[in-house]
Design a protein around this motif. Structure first.
Motif, PDB file in Angstrom:
ATOM      1  N   ARG A 129     -42.159  23.287 -65.760  1.00 28.03           N
ATOM      2  CA  ARG A 129     -42.112  21.886 -65.359  1.00 28.03           C
ATOM      3  C   ARG A 129     -41.705  21.079 -66.570  1.00 28.03           C
ATOM      4  N   PRO A 130     -40.811  20.141 -66.366  1.00 29.99           N
ATOM      5  CA  PRO A 130     -40.383  19.337 -67.515  1.00 29.99           C
ATOM      6  C   PRO A 130     -41.560  18.548 -68.054  1.00 29.99           C
ATOM      7  N   TYR A 131     -41.577  18.382 -69.339  1.00 35.62           N
ATOM      8  CA  TYR A 131     -42.649  17.614 -69.943  1.00 35.62           C
ATOM      9  C   TYR A 131     -42.095  16.823 -71.111  1.00 35.62           C
ATOM     10  N   LEU A 132     -42.402  15.564 -71.151  1.00 33.14           N
ATOM     11  CA  LEU A 132     -41.850  14.715 -72.200  1.00 33.14           C
ATOM     12  C   LEU A 132     -42.984  14.158 -73.035  1.00 33.14           C
ATOM     13  N   ILE A 133     -42.785  14.241 -74.306  1.00 32.74           N
ATOM     14  CA  ILE A 133     -43.866  13.808 -75.180  1.00 32.74           C
ATOM     15  C   ILE A 133     -43.259  13.176 -76.419  1.00 32.74           C
ATOM     16  N   PRO A 139     -55.253   8.300 -66.141  1.00 30.43           N
ATOM     17  CA  PRO A 139     -54.909   9.325 -65.156  1.00 30.43           C
ATOM     18  C   PRO A 139     -53.392   9.474 -65.042  1.00 30.43           C
ATOM     19  N   GLY A 140     -52.959  10.706 -64.941  1.00 32.80           N
ATOM     20  CA  GLY A 140     -51.543  10.951 -64.701  1.00 32.80           C
ATOM     21  C   GLY A 140     -50.653  10.792 -65.918  1.00 32.80           C
ATOM     22  N   THR A 141     -51.233  10.684 -67.100  1.00 30.22           N
ATOM     23  CA  THR A 141     -50.371  10.561 -68.280  1.00 30.22           C
ATOM     24  C   THR A 141     -49.955  11.931 -68.796  1.00 30.22           C
ATOM     25  N   GLY A 142     -50.320  12.981 -68.065  1.00 27.44           N
ATOM     26  CA  GLY A 142     -49.859  14.308 -68.446  1.00 27.44           C
ATOM     27  C   GLY A 142     -50.823  15.064 -69.335  1.00 27.44           C
ATOM     28  N   LYS A 143     -52.107  14.814 -69.188  1.00 32.72           N
ATOM     29  CA  LYS A 143     -53.082  15.520 -70.002  1.00 32.72           C
ATOM     30  C   LYS A 143     -53.097  17.007 -69.668  1.00 32.72           C
ATOM     31  N   SER A 144     -53.284  17.276 -68.370  1.00 31.63           N
ATOM     32  CA  SER A 144     -53.348  18.680 -67.976  1.00 31.63           C
ATOM     33  C   SER A 144     -52.000  19.358 -68.175  1.00 31.63           C
ATOM     34  N   SER A 145     -50.931  18.622 -67.900  1.00 37.20           N
ATOM     35  CA  SER A 145     -49.600  19.233 -68.017  1.00 37.20           C
ATOM     36  C   SER A 145     -49.291  19.661 -69.443  1.00 37.20           C
ATOM     37  N   LEU A 146     -49.920  18.994 -70.404  1.00 32.25           N
ATOM     38  CA  LEU A 146     -49.630  19.320 -71.788  1.00 32.25           C
ATOM     39  C   LEU A 146     -49.920  20.792 -72.088  1.00 32.25           C
ATOM     40  N   ASP A 191     -60.293  21.715 -68.243  1.00 34.22           N
ATOM     41  CA  ASP A 191     -59.837  20.489 -67.611  1.00 34.22           C
ATOM     42  C   ASP A 191     -61.009  19.598 -67.226  1.00 34.22           C
ATOM     43  N   GLU A 192     -60.932  18.334 -67.598  1.00 33.92           N
ATOM     44  CA  GLU A 192     -61.891  17.307 -67.230  1.00 33.92           C
ATOM     45  C   GLU A 192     -63.292  17.627 -67.713  1.00 33.92           C
ATOM     46  N   LEU A 193     -63.395  17.867 -68.978  1.00 30.41           N
ATOM     47  CA  LEU A 193     -64.701  18.163 -69.568  1.00 30.41           C
ATOM     48  C   LEU A 193     -65.674  17.001 -69.349  1.00 30.41           C
ATOM     49  N   ALA A 239     -36.201  13.862 -65.468  1.00 33.23           N
ATOM     50  CA  ALA A 239     -36.483  15.253 -65.797  1.00 33.23           C
ATOM     51  C   ALA A 239     -36.977  16.018 -64.579  1.00 33.23           C
ATOM     52  N   HIS A 240     -37.772  15.347 -63.757  1.00 37.18           N
ATOM     53  CA  HIS A 240     -38.331  16.044 -62.603  1.00 37.18           C
ATOM     54  C   HIS A 240     -37.351  16.108 -61.450  1.00 37.18           C
ATOM     55  N   LEU A 241     -36.606  15.034 -61.218  1.00 35.61           N
ATOM     56  CA  LEU A 241     -35.832  14.927 -59.985  1.00 35.61           C
ATOM     57  C   LEU A 241     -34.330  14.856 -60.220  1.00 35.61           C
ATOM     58  N   THR A 268     -48.768   7.805 -63.210  1.00 43.78           N
ATOM     59  CA  THR A 268     -47.371   8.217 -63.306  1.00 43.78           C
ATOM     60  C   THR A 268     -46.933   9.095 -62.128  1.00 43.78           C
ATOM     61  N   ASP A 269     -47.785  10.008 -61.738  1.00 42.77           N
ATOM     62  CA  ASP A 269     -47.342  10.927 -60.694  1.00 42.77           C
ATOM     63  C   ASP A 269     -47.134  10.207 -59.367  1.00 42.77           C
ATOM     64  N   GLN A 270     -47.751   9.033 -59.236  1.00 43.21           N
ATOM     65  CA  GLN A 270     -47.505   8.286 -58.009  1.00 43.21           C
ATOM     66  C   GLN A 270     -46.090   7.721 -57.976  1.00 43.21           C
TER      67      GLN A 270
HETATM   68  N1  LIG Z   1     -45.083  13.125 -70.026  1.00 42.53           N
HETATM   69  C1  LIG Z   1     -44.787  13.687 -68.848  1.00 42.53           C
HETATM   70  N2  LIG Z   1     -43.665  14.391 -68.701  1.00 42.53           N
HETATM   71  C2  LIG Z   1     -43.384  14.944 -67.527  1.00 42.53           C
HETATM   72  N3  LIG Z   1     -44.135  14.852 -66.435  1.00 42.53           N
HETATM   73  C3  LIG Z   1     -45.259  14.151 -66.511  1.00 42.53           C
HETATM   74  C4  LIG Z   1     -45.643  13.547 -67.734  1.00 42.53           C
HETATM   75  N4  LIG Z   1     -46.800  12.905 -67.531  1.00 42.53           N
HETATM   76  C5  LIG Z   1     -47.141  13.121 -66.246  1.00 42.53           C
HETATM   77  N5  LIG Z   1     -46.226  13.857 -65.639  1.00 42.53           N
HETATM   78  C6  LIG Z   1     -46.267  14.292 -64.277  1.00 42.53           C
HETATM   79  O1  LIG Z   1     -47.299  13.581 -63.631  1.00 42.53           O
HETATM   80  C7  LIG Z   1     -48.131  14.451 -62.894  1.00 42.53           C
HETATM   81  C8  LIG Z   1     -49.561  14.313 -63.336  1.00 42.53           C
HETATM   82  O2  LIG Z   1     -49.772  14.896 -64.607  1.00 42.53           O
HETATM   83  P1  LIG Z   1     -51.111  15.573 -65.028  1.00 42.53           P
HETATM   84  O3  LIG Z   1     -51.797  16.194 -63.882  1.00 42.53           O
HETATM   85  O4  LIG Z   1     -50.869  16.409 -66.214  1.00 42.53           O
HETATM   86  O5  LIG Z   1     -51.900  14.296 -65.474  1.00 42.53           O
HETATM   87  P2  LIG Z   1     -53.409  14.204 -65.970  1.00 42.53           P
HETATM   88  O6  LIG Z   1     -53.352  13.299 -67.131  1.00 42.53           O
HETATM   89  O7  LIG Z   1     -53.983  15.522 -66.144  1.00 42.53           O
HETATM   90  O8  LIG Z   1     -54.032  13.417 -64.768  1.00 42.53           O
HETATM   91  P3  LIG Z   1     -55.568  13.409 -64.297  1.00 42.53           P
HETATM   92  O9  LIG Z   1     -56.268  12.494 -65.222  1.00 42.53           O
HETATM   93  O10 LIG Z   1     -55.460  12.805 -62.936  1.00 42.53           O
HETATM   94  O11 LIG Z   1     -56.033  14.799 -64.314  1.00 42.53           O
HETATM   95  C9  LIG Z   1     -47.632  15.839 -63.078  1.00 42.53           C
HETATM   96  O12 LIG Z   1     -46.957  16.190 -61.904  1.00 42.53           O
HETATM   97  C10 LIG Z   1     -46.638  15.752 -64.228  1.00 42.53           C
HETATM   98  O13 LIG Z   1     -45.554  16.562 -63.970  1.00 42.53           O
END
Ligand SMILES: Nc1ncnc2c1ncn2[C@@H]1O[C@H](COP(=O)(O)OP(=O)(O)OP(=O)(O)O)[C@@H](O)[C@H]1O
Ligand SMILES: [Mg+2]
Lengths: 1147, 336
Positions: free
Chosen positions: B62-66, B90-97, B175-177, B275-277, B303-305
């Motif tokens: 999965r693409p990931y941008l940081i 939420p959704g800033t990509g914590k788990s995706s990292l 995840d989510e300690l 990156a995703h679409l 973000t994911d929304q």
């Molecule tokens: N920096 C990023 N680059 C690419 N995709 C991202 C990025 N940040 C978020 N996304 C996309 O947004 C979605 C949510 O990301 P993720 O689950 O990692 O967020 P999270 O911070 O763990 O959220 P939560 O707090 O809800 O657990 C994923 O589908 C991911 O692909």
């Protein structure tokens, strides 16, 4: 090298722990040359006061610092002075048509998520821990699971593969979190959310349901979702769980009408009858009395786990039970603090115990804090009215809020917090409810409460603004800015708008911003940097708005944010030795004094004593001394400075050079000079003054690289416990025992850092000066006044940590509290040390006991007393003190005995309780005999109370004669006291007369009994005359008793009249009062019924008994023993009456 | 968990006037049975795996941008062999990292441990199926007198698995300690400091016993354990996520490297969508993006929304930006 870096860091206020330091050094070597890369990435907080808690970001700073370029300190006002700081507002309007020109004064803005201030604060972790007792599991017969151990055993036995199951152990309680969502409660929405999160992760509840509670009208109602005034309406009964396994927790500020008019009382009565119920008060406790949720501390005893609060046995902590009664369903009121929650959670979860808890005092609805409603009339007039009626602080706060409005609740809280004391949340409520503010969102219900916007009218605003200087407003905004910067990334958020050229919304930027955001912060919040674009300097705009020029903003005199945040106390490492200075000491600083009294200062301590600087000094004879003087910080607070020095000196005097350094001199002048206290320097080798200063416990551990030899451990343990036991024996509680407070010489242990000790059970008012990390202070102890047991906790934690080689909470690594195994240390001793960490202070061993244990383990003399009860020990100590100096300690000793007696009685230890009561009487008598006047205060009043108490104890022991003697004596005293001061002692006299009359009647002395009770009735009437607001329940009680006495003498007609009058009084009591005395009410109804039936009036008698049943039903039909007895009696009377009626018909 | 209700009046019922083309209507609600072919799923909702050249099956990357600053912090944690504590909205990509790290460093599948209030350290180390073993043992002894190997009944859980000694460390995502028990961080600390743990069932075996092969997350992979002790040679890459509001014990924080992910700004959002679409996803979604930025703070959108909204738009849903974001994807938080 490391030491150099640490030194640089320490000077800039950053304290690194060992791990962090090593990491920093390692990284420094790995980083590519050109980058201060992490410096770039440092979160904003690293640039602010909280930097020291962001170790790894600091790391590269360390390497930078090494290249001799000290990191620039952010100046306090920099955030505003910086041209690119942008205004932050709570509210914006969507931009009008794209091409229309924005009206003057409006500029584009984008929405950001700004960090909110935290409501639970630093207590979050400890709060979580304090809920631990509730985390119990019980077998649930309906669910079965595989019992692995027994299955394995069964298969191994029989060889047949079969499984054994057992009931699943499930969580115990469900939680119904009931959030009062009245108008003022929007201010506490965040607290409610935090409480919810806390409860959910406590892992204690099967489920957590959240309801909204409407307390605006007399009949409270529930909704399925708080703050949305939609959703299904439920009646409060919906939370009554017949299984008793639902805990109802209400979050409220007690402002709603129903908290005062009895509506909520009825609701909590109902909940409290089904299961555990409690209220979390959103306001700080000093404000409770002015809300509908006031509280008073009572002694609560439970007999089982959980269970309805109605079953709690509630007594006055001081007075005998027949003098004061708690007559409603008890509902504990909790502050959202670890100490308060811990006490309550423990009591709810323990199978039986006693604790002091604040209970909702619905009997006396508080005199409401004047919340003005200035809604009518024109704005200027409204403000004037507000100004007259509201407090000065509220008025000032209103001005600060008005300056930045429209505002949302989080902004209001931030502004209040930034203003700080003396404004408090109560003042915020005054402002909020004062009628000057109005909501802006008609569609409020659709939004979350922290989005709701409130504003003042323009006129009101301009009147308010004239009350504060623009400079003061700026300072507040600056303080809010710092709070926001410190909280980025670590706090819940609320929406706000920041001025930004790309924005689609517009803000009114005429100086209304409550804070400024710098680019660094903006980037964190997802707003592109605007470096390239010119931004209007904030200052100019503010000035323009105020229409006057101001001198530059007061950067210098900003509040000491850094100071307080940097006062991390226990993680301090010795600096590299300065030239010619012993380890741990450094050159004097320019601002340090050179001479204090006869002491010439030589060096200052590099160790972390943030508030009392420690100097190494010499007197004219060359005696080496340590001199402690309050840090310059205190030049503005000389009172505190003197108090600290005096306490330290007092303690050292009492310790007389054993277990603490010997006092050499003290000065606490009131003339504004620096106070100080000097003590003999403790040297490493006992009597060898040429040896270096003694190391502290931390240094010892470092010297031994984490493992101390057994012999040394035992020696230190013995020395430490001896010193602490000695302190306790001399009426001192150290209260700040931490590794750095324990100095170890080659022969003994000396404790230092006494400046905030508790002396003769009076806590220092400045305990926050030498705060203890919760490693060394049990959560639930911290709220109460300190006791010797608190020190014992610290001793246990210190020694266990010392033994484990790590200065961390020993319980953290070993939550089971199983004895840490340690070769060489006797398991008994270890178990004893673990016992020091018991939550319940009463279960901890005493310091004297610990001395014995260590003495025994080191092969010394026989151990001390094996089981010492701590109160008893206290009593013994006070007894000695009183013997030596009756006039000073006697009164306190007598009162301690009184309390002790009540405590013993509540545990069913009659004989001892009696003995204590008797001794209390004797002490009071002795005290009184030393007075010229046989009725001098307060001794005579205390004697009367203790005699009364003694009479009760004697009565319980079946010793009627002596009981009568005691109460007669008490009555005599009260009679005279009442003569001197009717207002204060009439009630006491009347109650004693009631008691006396009962005892006389019991002895068959009916006419004397009658005489006594007649007098009580007279007193009751006189009180009612003098004070028409007096409730009259006392008179009613006396009348009921008068009826019984007359009945004893077969004077039926008079008896009927007396009891009828009592019934009438009870019937007319305001409903709150009636609830308090309902048992007496029911009793009088029953008595009257019997009297009427005797007179042949069966119908009226039956009517009365039914009325008595009605009272029972209203107030909790079944339950406490007394209530059961009354119910039983009513039932008997009714069947007797029905019998009579049947016979009458039969004839 | 949340008690909030979707806002009234914005129900996501799509009438045909603003709905998309025919392929939008999968379920029509008319009770008629028909064979529909399912459209392609959004890339982040695809669960099939691709086969690499080595025959290993791994999820689609999965693409990931940081940002560069965040990369620095990640590297610091890698160098220091310390856990990375990631916070952010939420959704800033914590788990995706975690997945991004595993992918880029070719460290295989991420070992995931989702934490809740019931989670204990023990559960994350290993499971022992005592009953299964005994039953089999009894059966087998009856059949041929041999005993099954105990290792078959021990399965390493994510944390335990991460601590197995390997040439290359695995990535462990805790995840989510913040949802976990107050004591969990301290429990973890011990394991992290020691880098080892003990399988007590195996310590009782005689000293001479050969290494036992226990099971891991991969069905075919077993690892040898000697005398019950599992100890890592290379500390695993540990990524811990938490919401920033939760406080942790200082001792724990001191031993982690902290990374607070910033909120993505507009440019970053565009890059993520692209990156995703695919880059052309950005073509006519400007209004969506602007709407999202305006509402993000107030509507508590993640973000994911935005990704979902863009995907729907691409799929032909004709709703305007506001309705898409507000109606279809209602806000996250409840009132309390
Ligand atoms: N920096 C990023 N680059 C690419 N995709 C991202 C990025 N940040 C978020 N996304 C996309 O947004 C979605 C949510 O990301 P993720 O689950 O990692 O967020 P999270 O911070 O763990 O959220 P939560 O707090 O809800 O657990 C994923 O589908 C991911 O692909
Ligand atoms: Mg996640």
């Amino acid at each position: 090298m490391i030491s150099r870096v640490t030194k640089v860091l320490a000077e800039s206020g950053v304290e690194l722990s060992h791990e962090e330091l090593l990491d920093a050094m390692w990284l420094a070597g790995k980083l590519p040359r050109d980058s201060g890369p992490l410096a770039r990435s440092t979160s904003v907080s690293a640039a602010t006061s909280e930097r020291h808690s962001e170790p790894h970001h600091d790391g590269p700073k360390a390497s930078k610092a090494e290249t001799a370029e000290p990191a620039p300190e952010p100046a306090a006002a920099e955030s505003m002075g910086e041209p690119s700081a942008r205004p932050l507002l709570a509210s914006a309007q969507p931009s009008s048509d794209e091409d229309a020109q924005a009206p003057a004064g409006l500029s584009p803005a984008v929405a950001v998520r700004a960090p909110d201030s935290s409501t639970l604060g630093a207590g979050q972790l400890r709060l979580g821990k304090s809920l631990r007792p509730l985390r119990q599991r019980f077998p649930d017969r309906r669910q079965q699971e595989l019992d692995v151990t027994r299955t394995v055993a069964a298969i191994a036995d029989t060889g047949v593969p079969e499984t054994v199951t057992r009931a699943v152990r499930t969580r115990w309680l469900s939680l119904a979190l009931v959030v009062d969502d009245g108008v003022s409660m929007v201010l506490w929405q965040r607290l409610a959310a935090d409480v919810r999160a806390l409860m959910e992760r406590a892992g204690a509840f099967r489920d957590v349901r959240v309801y909204g509670l409407d307390t605006r009208s007399g009949t409270p109602s529930l909704r399925t979702s708080p703050y949305h005034h939609r959703g299904r309406i439920l009646t409060p009964e919906a939370l009554c769980d017949p299984t008793g396994n639902t805990l109802v927790l209400v979050v409220s500020d007690g402002v709603g009408e129903a908290w005062r008019d009895g509506g909520m009382r009825r609701v909590t009565d109902r909940w409290g009858r089904c299961g555990p119920t409690a209220i979390i008060q959103a306001l700080p406790s000093r404000l409770w009395a002015s809300t509908g949720i006031g509280a008073r501390r009572w002694q609560v005893t439970t007999h089982r786990r959980g269970g309805p609060t109605r079953d709690w046995h509630v007594t006055d902590p001081e007075l005998p039970p027949d003098l004061v009664r708690f007559n409603s369903v008890p509902v504990p009121v909790l502050a959202p603090t670890p100490a308060a929650v811990a006490d309550w959670a423990w009591l709810v979860a323990s199978p039986g115990g006693t604790a002091l808890l604040p209970l909702w005092d619905a009997g006396r609805p508080g005199s409401s804090r004047t919340v003005v409603d200035a809604r009518d009339g024109d704005a200027a007039e409204a403000v004037l009215r507000f100004r007259e009626a509201a407090s000065a602080e509220a008025y000032r706060l209103a001005a600060h809020v008005a300056a930045v409005s429209p505002v949302t609740p989080p902004v209001m809280r931030l502004v209040q917090a930034a203003l700080g004391s003396p404004t408090d949340l109560g003042h915020l409520m005054e402002v909020f409810l004062g009628g000057l503010m109005h909501g802006l969102d008609a569609d409020g219900a659709d939004r979350l409460p922290h989005h709701w916007r409130f504003d003042f009218t323009d006129d009101a605003r301009s009147v308010l603004l004239s009350a504060v200087s623009p400079r003061e407003l700026l300072r507040t905004a600056e303080a809010v800015t710092r709070r926001i910067e410190a909280a980025v990334g670590r706090a819940p958020v609320f929406p706000a708008w920041v001025g930004h050229p790309d924005g689609a919304a517009v803000i009114d930027d005429t100086g209304r911003s409550f804070a400024w955001l710098r680019d660094q912060v903006l980037t964190r919040l997802g707003i592109p940097s605007t470096d390239a674009r010119p931004a209007v300097p904030v200052l100019d705009r503010t000035r323009a708005h105020e229409g006057e020029t101001r001198d530059s903003i007061g950067a210098g005199d900003s509040v000491g944010f850094r100071d307080s945040a940097a006062a991390r106390t226990d993680e301090v490492y010795d600096d590299a030795p300065g030239e010619n200075q012993p380890a741990g000491w450094v050159e004097l600083l320019p601002e340090d004094p050179v001479q204090l009294g006869r002491f010439r200062l030589r060096a200052r301590s590099a160790r972390g004593w943030p508030h009392l600087t420690m100097y190494l000094a010499e007197d004219e004879d060359g005696t080496v001394a340590t001199v402690r003087a309050p840090a310059p910080l205190y030049s503005r607070d000389p009172e505190t400075a003197r108090a600290l020095v005096r306490t330290e000196a007092e303690c050292l005097t009492r310790m007389r050079g054993t277990g603490a350094p010997a006092l050499l001199g003290v000065a606490a002048p009131t003339t504004g000079e620096l106070p100080w206290v000097a003590a003999r320097c403790v040297h490493r080798r006992g009597d060898d003054p040429s040896s270096p200063p003694a190391p502290n416990l931390r240094t010892i551990l470092d010297e031994h690289e984490g493992t101390v030899p057994e012999e040394l451990f035992l020696r230190i343990g013995l020395g430490l416990t001896e010193a602490v036991a000695l302190a306790h024996a001399r009426g001192l509680v150290h209260g700040s025992l931490a590794p750095r407070a324990v100095l170890v010489t080659d022969r003994d242990v000396r404790l230092i850092g006494w400046a905030t000790a508790t002396v003769d059970r009076v806590d220092s008012a400045h305990r926050d000066v030498l705060p203890l990390s919760d490693t060394y202070l049990e959560a639930s102890d911290s709220g109460r006044s300190l006791t010797p047991q608190s020190d014992v906790y610290a001793v246990g934690a210190l020694l266990l940590a010392f033994l484990s080689g790590q200065w961390s909470d020993p319980r953290a690594d070993n939550s089971e509290q199983g004895p840490l195994t340690n070769p060489g240390i006797a398991p008994v001793l270890l178990r004893t040390l673990w016992r020091c960490l018991e939550n319940d202070p009463a279960r901890r061993p005493s310091a004297a006991f610990l001395v014995g244990a260590f003495a025994h383990a080191s092969g010394g003399p026989a151990p001390g007393p094996t089981s010492v009860e701590l109160v008893a020990e206290d009593v013994r100590r006070m007894r000695n003190a009183a013997r030596q100096n009756m006039s000073t300690y006697g009164l306190e000793f007598a009162r301690l005995l009184h309390t002790f007696s009540n405590q013993l009685a509540s545990q069913g230890r009659r004989e001892e309780s009696l003995a204590a009561a008797r001794e209390s009487v004797e002490v009071n008598q002795e005290l009184l005999s030393a007075e010229d006047d046989a009725y001098s205060m307060p001794f005579s009043a205390d004697l009367a109370a203790s005699l009364s108490n003694l009479s009760v104890r004697l009565g319980e022991a079946g010793r009627a004669r002596e009981s009568l003697d005691a109460v007669s004596e008490a009555e005599r005293l009260y009679r005279e006291l009442k003569r001197r001061d009717f207002g204060d002692f009439a009630l006491g006299h009347s109650m004693t007369l009631n008691n006396l009359s009962n005892r006389l009647a019991g002895a068959g002395r009916h006419s004397e009994a009658l005489q006594a009770i007649e007098e009580a009735v007279l007193i009751g009437r006189r009180r009612a005359e003098l004070d028409t607001s007096a409730v009259g329940d006392d008179l009613a009680r006396s009348l009921t008793n008068l009826g019984s006495r007359l009945g004893d003498l077969r004077r039926w007609g008079e008896a009927r009249r007396a009891v009828a009058e009592a019934v009438q009084i009870y019937g007319a009591l305001p409903s709150e009062e009636a609830r308090r005395v309902w048992m007496d009410h029911a009793m009088s109804l029953n008595n009257l019924a019997v009297l009427l039936a005797d007179a042949g009036d069966h119908d009226d008698a039956l009517r009365l008994v039914n009325a008595s049943f009605a009272v029972l039903d209203q107030n909790g039909g079944e339950g406490s023993r007394a209530a059961l007895e009354i119910q039983e009696r009513s039932r008997r009377i009714r069947s007797w009456l029905e019998d009579l009626a049947a016979r009458a018909r039969g004839q | 968990m949340t008690t909030s209700e979707p806002p009234a009046g914005t129900s996501p019922v799509l009438s045909s006037s603003n709905g998309g083309g025919d392929d939008w209507w999968l379920f029509r609600g008319d009770g008629e049975r028909r064979e529909v072919s399912f459209p392609t799923a959004p890339p982040w909702r695809r669960f099939d795996q691709q086969e690499t050249t080595t025959g290993e099956r791994v999820p689609y990357p999965r693409p990931y941008l940081i940002g560069p600053d965040e990369v620095e912090v990640v590297n610091a944690a890698l160098h220091l062999r310390r856990p990375l504590l990631v916070t952010g909205q939420p959704g800033t990509g914590k788990s995706s990292l975690a997945h991004a790290i595993a992918h880029e460093l070719a460290l295989g599948c991420v070992l995931q441990w989702p934490v809740n209030s019931r989670s204990t350290l023990q559960d994350a180390l290993y499971h022992y199926d005592a009953v299964g073993r005994l039953r089999e043992a009894t059966l087998q002894r009856d059949a041929d007198g041999t005993e099954p190997d105990i290792g078959q009944y021990i399965r390493l859980a994510p944390l335990g698995n991460a601590l197995v000694s390997r040439e290359r460390p695995r990535v462990l995502l805790i995840d989510e300690l913040d949802k976990g028990d107050v004591d969990l961080p301290n429990d973890l600390l011990t394991v992290f400091e020691e880098g080892e743990f003990v399988i007590s069932e195996l310590t009782r075996l005689p000293a001479s016993h050969a290494p036992v092969h226990v099971r891991t997350d991969d069905l075919d992979e077993t690892v040898p354990v000697t005398r019950g002790r599992v100890r890592c040679s290379e500390f695993p890459v540990v990524v811990i996520t938490s919401n920033g509001e939760r406080e942790f014990p200082p001792a724990f924080l001191r031993r982690c490297v902290r990374l607070d992910l910033p909120e993505p700004n507009e440019r970053r959002l565009r890059e993520i969508v692209a990156a995703h679409l695919g880059p052309d996803a950005l073509d006519d979604t400007d209004d969506l993006l602007r709407e999202f930025l305006e509402r993000r703070a107030e509507g508590e959108l993640a973000t994911d929304q935005l990704l979902n909204a863009v995907f729907l738009r691409k799929g032909g849903v004709n709703l305007d930006a506001a309705s898409l974001l507000q109606g279809v994807l209602h806000r996250l938080g409840g009132a309390v």
